[in-house]
Design a protein around this motif. Structure first.
Motif, PDB file in Angstrom:
ATOM      1  N   TRP A  91      31.128  44.277  33.433  1.00  0.00           N
ATOM      2  CA  TRP A  91      32.134  43.308  33.522  1.00  0.00           C
ATOM      3  C   TRP A  91      32.234  42.129  32.404  1.00  0.00           C
ATOM      4  N   LEU A  94      35.886  41.056  31.109  1.00  0.00           N
ATOM      5  CA  LEU A  94      36.288  40.003  31.645  1.00  0.00           C
ATOM      6  C   LEU A  94      36.020  38.126  30.889  1.00  0.00           C
ATOM      7  N   GLU A 377      39.690  43.828  30.680  1.00  0.00           N
ATOM      8  CA  GLU A 377      39.567  41.715  30.673  1.00  0.00           C
ATOM      9  C   GLU A 377      39.682  42.517  32.507  1.00  0.00           C
ATOM     10  N   ASN A 378      40.532  42.746  32.698  1.00  0.00           N
ATOM     11  CA  ASN A 378      39.992  43.677  34.067  1.00  0.00           C
ATOM     12  C   ASN A 378      39.446  44.437  35.246  1.00  0.00           C
ATOM     13  N   ASN A 381      37.126  44.290  38.301  1.00  0.00           N
ATOM     14  CA  ASN A 381      38.139  44.104  39.451  1.00  0.00           C
ATOM     15  C   ASN A 381      38.745  45.681  39.859  1.00  0.00           C
ATOM     16  N   GLU A 415      46.991  48.287  30.940  1.00  0.00           N
ATOM     17  CA  GLU A 415      45.846  47.405  30.004  1.00  0.00           C
ATOM     18  C   GLU A 415      45.244  47.557  27.816  1.00  0.00           C
TER      19      GLU A 415
END
Length: 425
Positions: A91, A94, A377-378, A381, A415
């Motif tokens: 996490w 993010l 960052e992603n 998710n 990414e």
């Protein structure tokens, strides 16, 4: 007159008492990897902190792990941010990349306990922009639990050394009525274990090639994903394992439903409480065709939100929870490898039950640790939502392994290459 003086004194006393009560600072802490015993232990450590620091109160918010990513993101988007948060490594990208986390470097520079902090804690907590946005409280390293009784019943006397043996032994054990070879994890938290088997089958650790293209759809990686799907399809894992998370797999193992479980030291807590030490052991993970294995090394820790109104108090809490004494107690309670140098000499970690993990950690020629690309960052998710849904689709035969691996590779490559372009030196 005396009565008036007495009344005025009483009112003044009440005012002083009220102002003292109002002077208490309340800081909010959110925990996201939760279980009832874990939460109670955290509250015990916090109660000791509050006693030692009168005037500081800590509000603990516990989110259920299965929905923690979405629930915490919703809190943050609504402006309901904590002072301190338990931060899983995936996490961090993010929240750090969105300038929502505090740089802990200045605080650590004045922290006496930083002297014994292991290098890995500094390294893994600063994977985003080389800034210490988080301090890990411990490490989760995968190894293989095996049930000696079920193995003996199947005519086996040792754990599998290779992937081929892992599947073969699972077949032999699954031939026992009502028993299964493998406690497969298809629900929350499944990605790291699944990706680990893909790496082992591929003979490569990590996620990317040097040019930023993902290795997750390599031919070997797809074979590893298909291996797990075939094991599930052929009844080598329980049918409801498609939705199993941590608790279900651990229960499946100590209940004797399935004979093998790849897990971190945190699983040892529940298993050792339910099984005799003579009935199970922890072995290194099997190796793939390359002769190597790639255990996942995950971690979580404490981070501070940059918009906290009580940063000094928040740091004081973090520094206490991360102190050598509290961290060692925490590591024993939740099942992680502690962060301070010398903690491994504690008698708790010098047992046969930790042998598999320490074998992996000590033999770098055979076991290559893989950590998540926390700078992306992603990633959160993807790992906690998208990949779990896709993995379940593969297990249930709704999508082919190759198609899903290609979709994952497209996402991860995009990414990583965007990150490389942004951070080009």
């Amino acid at each position: 007159m005396k009565r008036l003086t007495f009344m005025l004194a009483a009112v003044a006393g009440l005012a002083i008492s009220a102002s003292g009560a109002l002077a208490d600072t309340t800081i909010k802490l959110v925990e996201v990897i939760t279980s009832p015993p874990r939460t109670e232990f955290l509250k015990k450590q916090i109660a000791e902190f509050e006693t030692a620091n009168p005037g500081i109160k800590v509000e603990v918010v516990s989110l259920p792990w299965g929905q923690a990513f979405e629930k915490f993101l919703t809190m943050v988007q609504a402006g309901d941010t904590p002072d301190v948060v338990e931060m899983p490594e995936r996490w961090m990208g993010l929240y750090a990349n969105n300038a929502q986390l505090e740089d802990l470097g200045p605080y650590m520079a004045k922290w006496d306990d930083a002297k014994t902090l292991g290098d890995r804690a500094k390294q893994f907590g600063s994977t985003v922009n080389n800034t210490q946005f988080m301090i890990p409280y411990g490490y989760y390293v995968n190894a293989l639990f095996w049930n000696k009784k079920l193995f003996k019943e199947a005519g086996l006397d040792r754990p599998p050394a290779t992937l081929d043996e892992f599947v073969d032994f699972s077949k032999k054990i699954s031939a026992i009525p009502g028993k299964y070879g493998y406690c497969l994890r298809g629900g929350p938290g499944a990605f790291n274990g699944m990706h680990m088997f893909m790496n082992i089958a591929d003979g490569k650790g990590g996620y990317f090639n040097e040019d930023g293209t993902s290795t997750i759809n390599d031919e070997g990686s797809v074979k590893g994903l298909q291996m797990l799907a075939d094991m599930y399809k052929n009844g080598l894992a329980p049918k409801d394992a498609v939705s199993w998370g941590f608790n279900e797999t651990v229960t499946g193992f100590y209940s004797g439903t399935c004979a093998m479980l790849n897990q971190d030291p945190d699983a040892l807590l529940g298993i050792a409480d339910k099984m005799s030490a003579d009935d199970f052991a922890v072995a290194p993970l099997p190796v793939g065709p390359s002769g190597k294995s790639y255990p996942t090394l995950g971690y979580a820790g404490w981070a501070m939100f940059a918009n906290s109104q009580h940063k000094d108090e928040a740091w004081k809490l973090m520094a206490t929870l991360l102190s050598p004494k509290d961290n060692l107690e925490w590591a024993k309670e939740v099942g992680v490898v502690p962060i301070h140098n010398g903690a491994d000499q504690d008698a708790h970690f010098k047992t046969e039950q930790f042998k598999g993990w320490f074998t992996e950690l000590s033999d770098s020629s055979k076991y290559e640790m893989v950590t998540p690309p926390t700078h992306l960052e992603n990633l959160g998710n993807f790992v906690d939502q998208v990949a779990i849904k896709n993995f379940q689709e593969v297990l249930l035969g709704q999508k082919p392994a190759k198609q899903v691996a290609d979709e994952w590779a497209a996402f991860l490559t995009k990414e990583q290459q965007a990150w490389l372009a942004k951070n080009k030196k």
